[in-house]
Every structure is written in C-alpha cells, then in structure tokens.
Motif scaffolding. Structure first.
Motif, mmCIF file in Angstrom:
data_model
loop_
_atom_site.group_PDB
_atom_site.id
_atom_site.type_symbol
_atom_site.label_atom_id
_atom_site.label_comp_id
_atom_site.label_asym_id
_atom_site.label_seq_id
_atom_site.Cartn_x
_atom_site.Cartn_y
_atom_site.Cartn_z
ATOM 1 N N LYS A 4 41.416 49.971 48.233
ATOM 2 C CA LYS A 4 42.019 48.802 49.109
ATOM 3 C C LYS A 4 40.952 47.756 49.259
ATOM 4 O O LYS A 4 40.017 48.083 50.231
ATOM 5 C CB LYS A 4 42.695 49.305 50.226
ATOM 6 N N ILE A 5 41.127 46.691 48.730
ATOM 7 C CA ILE A 5 40.051 45.620 48.635
ATOM 8 C C ILE A 5 40.664 44.421 49.146
ATOM 9 O O ILE A 5 41.758 44.189 48.697
ATOM 10 C CB ILE A 5 39.326 45.467 47.185
ATOM 11 N N LEU A 6 39.992 43.579 50.307
ATOM 12 C CA LEU A 6 40.637 42.432 50.577
ATOM 13 C C LEU A 6 39.418 41.301 50.289
ATOM 14 O O LEU A 6 38.375 41.591 50.549
ATOM 15 C CB LEU A 6 40.715 42.348 51.843
ATOM 16 N N ALA A 22 35.151 33.056 43.813
ATOM 17 C CA ALA A 22 35.953 33.789 44.501
ATOM 18 C C ALA A 22 37.238 34.249 43.982
ATOM 19 O O ALA A 22 37.601 35.400 43.560
ATOM 20 C CB ALA A 22 36.206 33.409 45.891
ATOM 21 N N ILE A 23 37.737 33.514 43.360
ATOM 22 C CA ILE A 23 39.131 33.685 42.521
ATOM 23 C C ILE A 23 38.483 34.494 41.392
ATOM 24 O O ILE A 23 39.499 35.340 40.854
ATOM 25 C CB ILE A 23 39.643 32.282 42.169
ATOM 26 N N ASP A 24 37.459 34.000 40.680
ATOM 27 C CA ASP A 24 37.186 34.952 39.481
ATOM 28 C C ASP A 24 37.059 36.349 39.806
ATOM 29 O O ASP A 24 37.427 37.294 39.205
ATOM 30 C CB ASP A 24 35.730 34.349 38.914
ATOM 31 N N VAL A 25 36.494 36.677 40.925
ATOM 32 C CA VAL A 25 36.191 38.017 41.411
ATOM 33 C C VAL A 25 37.530 38.668 41.702
ATOM 34 O O VAL A 25 37.953 39.921 41.200
ATOM 35 C CB VAL A 25 35.326 38.060 42.879
ATOM 36 N N ALA A 26 38.514 37.924 42.351
ATOM 37 C CA ALA A 26 40.150 38.237 42.356
ATOM 38 C C ALA A 26 40.640 38.879 41.202
ATOM 39 O O ALA A 26 41.077 39.934 41.169
ATOM 40 C CB ALA A 26 40.874 37.390 43.328
ATOM 41 N N LEU A 27 40.527 37.868 40.137
ATOM 42 C CA LEU A 27 41.288 38.272 38.925
ATOM 43 C C LEU A 27 40.575 39.436 38.170
ATOM 44 O O LEU A 27 41.155 40.469 37.670
ATOM 45 C CB LEU A 27 40.921 37.037 38.067
ATOM 46 N N ALA A 28 39.180 39.667 38.509
ATOM 47 C CA ALA A 28 38.222 40.776 37.856
ATOM 48 C C ALA A 28 38.938 41.890 38.542
ATOM 49 O O ALA A 28 39.335 42.802 37.609
ATOM 50 C CB ALA A 28 36.908 40.564 37.873
ATOM 51 N N ALA A 29 39.263 41.897 39.850
ATOM 52 C CA ALA A 29 39.679 42.880 40.440
ATOM 53 C C ALA A 29 40.944 43.586 40.007
ATOM 54 O O ALA A 29 41.205 44.655 39.859
ATOM 55 C CB ALA A 29 39.519 43.078 42.027
ATOM 56 N N ALA A 30 41.762 42.478 39.795
ATOM 57 C CA ALA A 30 43.146 42.693 39.447
ATOM 58 C C ALA A 30 42.970 43.466 37.990
ATOM 59 O O ALA A 30 43.891 44.268 37.625
ATOM 60 C CB ALA A 30 43.947 41.600 39.331
ATOM 61 N N ILE A 31 42.290 42.779 37.072
ATOM 62 C CA ILE A 31 42.084 43.291 35.494
ATOM 63 C C ILE A 31 41.546 44.880 35.742
ATOM 64 O O ILE A 31 42.264 45.515 34.843
ATOM 65 C CB ILE A 31 41.058 42.426 34.662
ATOM 66 N N TYR A 32 40.737 45.134 36.744
ATOM 67 C CA TYR A 32 40.184 46.548 36.652
ATOM 68 C C TYR A 32 41.206 47.374 37.434
ATOM 69 O O TYR A 32 40.908 48.210 38.078
ATOM 70 C CB TYR A 32 38.861 46.585 37.130
ATOM 71 N N ASP A 35 43.457 47.916 44.146
ATOM 72 C CA ASP A 35 44.398 47.279 44.843
ATOM 73 C C ASP A 35 44.083 46.069 45.820
ATOM 74 O O ASP A 35 43.258 46.361 46.800
ATOM 75 C CB ASP A 35 44.748 48.462 45.858
ATOM 76 N N ILE A 36 44.522 44.948 45.133
ATOM 77 C CA ILE A 36 43.440 43.705 45.782
ATOM 78 C C ILE A 36 44.441 42.605 46.520
ATOM 79 O O ILE A 36 45.350 42.448 46.145
ATOM 80 C CB ILE A 36 42.666 42.983 44.717
ATOM 81 N N GLY A 37 44.038 42.288 47.448
ATOM 82 C CA GLY A 37 44.659 41.238 48.442
ATOM 83 C C GLY A 37 43.525 40.185 48.546
ATOM 84 O O GLY A 37 42.396 40.337 48.533
ATOM 85 N N LEU A 117 35.610 44.887 51.812
ATOM 86 C CA LEU A 117 35.662 43.526 52.115
ATOM 87 C C LEU A 117 34.937 42.701 51.063
ATOM 88 O O LEU A 117 33.533 43.115 51.206
ATOM 89 C CB LEU A 117 35.514 43.044 53.356
ATOM 90 N N LEU A 118 35.455 41.681 50.366
ATOM 91 C CA LEU A 118 34.468 40.734 49.522
ATOM 92 C C LEU A 118 34.570 39.180 50.195
ATOM 93 O O LEU A 118 35.820 38.690 50.344
ATOM 94 C CB LEU A 118 34.865 40.551 48.058
ATOM 95 N N SER A 119 33.574 38.894 50.892
ATOM 96 C CA SER A 119 33.883 37.654 51.958
ATOM 97 C C SER A 119 33.173 36.380 51.150
ATOM 98 O O SER A 119 31.876 36.468 50.676
ATOM 99 C CB SER A 119 33.051 37.699 53.023
ATOM 100 N N PHE A 120 33.802 35.531 51.025
ATOM 101 C CA PHE A 120 33.437 34.251 50.043
ATOM 102 C C PHE A 120 33.680 32.782 50.711
ATOM 103 O O PHE A 120 34.501 32.820 51.590
ATOM 104 C CB PHE A 120 34.028 34.143 48.760
#
Lengths: 120, 136
Positions: A4-6, A22-32, A35-37, A117-120
């Motif tokens: 579970k990643i936020l 930051a958006i690039d990281v979100a998209l990468a997390a979704a591709i892999y 569970d990203i929010g 948590l990934l904070s940007f």
C-alpha cells in the motif's frame, strides 16, 4: 509483492519539475501493479485546477497528465480540504470528479494506513 | 542484534549533492543502517539526485568527496545504486549506451551507478520494509 503506497504531492504544477516527476512515479507504480493512491495537499492542489495553458511556457499540461491517472487504474485520489480552503479554491474548479476530500485528521489516518510513503 | 529486528531498507534521493545536504544525510543514514546489520536493497537517485552520478564533478581536495564515498560503500556492501533514466537524460547524466543512442560526444555516468527506470523505485518500495526519502 504489492504494498500500500501513498504518493503525496505538495508542489505547484509549474515552476519546478517536482509535480511532473511525482506523476511519473505514480504512473510507474500503477504499471507495476502496486496499490497506489495520491494525495494532493499544500500547493499541490493547484495541479488540479482546470484548463491549464502550459503552451505559453512551453510545458506540457499537468492537468492532462492527471487525467490519465484513471486510465492507469489509479482510483484513490485524495485532496486535502484545508489546502483548498486556504487558497480559496472550490471543488467545481477542479478536474477529476472522483476526488476524495479529506480534512487534516483524515489525512493523518490515511498516512498511518500506508506501507510506504513517497513525498514530492 | 536478533534476526527478527533486521530490516530491509531502500533510500530515495531527490536533491543534488553539495547544493543540498540531503544526499550526504542519505549517505550517513546508509552507513548507519549497514553498520547496525540491516540490509540496503537499493539507493535510487531521482529528480536532481541524479547529479550524484556525474563523474565530472571535481570537488576541492579538502572537502568530502561524496561520490567517492558512495562508490566505496557500494563496493564494500555490493550496493545497487540506481539512477532514474528519464530524470538523468533530461539533466545530462548519460552512460555510454545512452550517449550513443542520442548521438552525444561523451558520457559521464560514474562507476558503481546504474541507469535504469522508475520501476526500480517502485520495486524498492515493494520489497523493502522501509523506503526513506531524502531531499524535497
């Protein structure tokens, strides 16, 4: 293995590359298949305003990048209500209509539920 | 230390060396966790953090050479130092292969640093007990 990643995005859409990267990281997390929010707070809420005109500064529009989140299966998109209020932004000015509005206490709960948590 | 308390860490570094203290703090954190017997799965350099990987920085001799320190730590502990390719290409950090691909006259990615994709950050988040971010 899925965690579970936020991703917390707290920077304005232009002026620095932080919001875009930051958006690039979100998209990468979704591709892999994680569970990203995403939580938008502080100046990060400016990213959600409609009708960006990035062309005048030779930038891609952040709002259209954000519109792609759903296509990547990212459904948990949170916005900090007080960050909106402090900037006199109302929800009808925002792109994306499936945003979940959270007060500061809700944000605290949300953060405590995450594995990472990934904070940007 | 008993086995149960050993943790897998990964570090994400977002700021450039020298102009921000974040990379150095991350290095100190890495040294501390390794010396306590924890494992360091990956150090991922993103945003301005990719500047840690240039082999063209020449700091004065009486100042701490952070890149040399990362390289030594990587050798000592077989660390995976990964630089985000999208962030690196935009900021002029290239390995030999990328320099060829983009028809550039030279390359500057330092030894012990690997250029790879954002998936490596996501994978680090997935397999590590703790992912710690440094820099804004």
């Amino acid at each position: 293995m899925s965690k579970k990643i936020l991703l917390v995005s707290r920077h304005a859409p232009y002026g620095s590359s932080t919001a875009r990267e930051a958006i690039d990281v979100a998209l990468a997390a979704a591709i892999y298949d994680q569970d990203i929010g995403i939580l938008f707070m502080d100046d990060g809420v400016f990213q959600l305003l409609k009708d960006h005109q990035g062309k005048y500064i030779n930038q891609k529009n952040i709002d259209s990048m954000l519109s792609a989140l759903a296509l990547y299966g990212i459904e948990k998109i949170y916005v900090h209500q007080e960050s909106l209020d402090n900037r006199t932004i109302t929800t009808n000015e925002l792109i994306l209509d499936d945003l979940q509005l959270l007060n500061s206490i809700d944000v605290g709960h949300l953060l405590s539920q995450q594995d990472q948590l990934l904070s940007f | 230390m008993d086995h149960a308390s050993i943790m897998i860490f990964s570090l994400a570094i977002y700021s450039a060396p020298y102009s921000s203290q974040a990379s150095y703090t991350a290095y100190q954190f890495a040294v501390a966790l390794l010396s306590q017997g924890h494992s360091l799965h990956r150090v991922f350099f993103y945003q301005d953090g990719v500047h840690n990987a240039t082999n063209l920085a020449a700091p004065p001799q009486d100042e701490f050479d952070l890149q040399k320190a990362w390289q030594q730590l990587a050798k000592d502990y077989q660390l995976d130092l990964v630089v985000c390719i999208a962030a690196a290409l935009r900021r002029g950090i290239l390995n030999e292969g990328e320099a060829k691909r983009y028809d550039k006259a030279s390359h500057n990615c330092a030894e012990e640093f690997t250029i790879s994709g954002l998936g490596q950050l996501v994978e680090a988040a997935a397999v590590s007990d703790k992912l710690i971010s440094f820099g804004y």
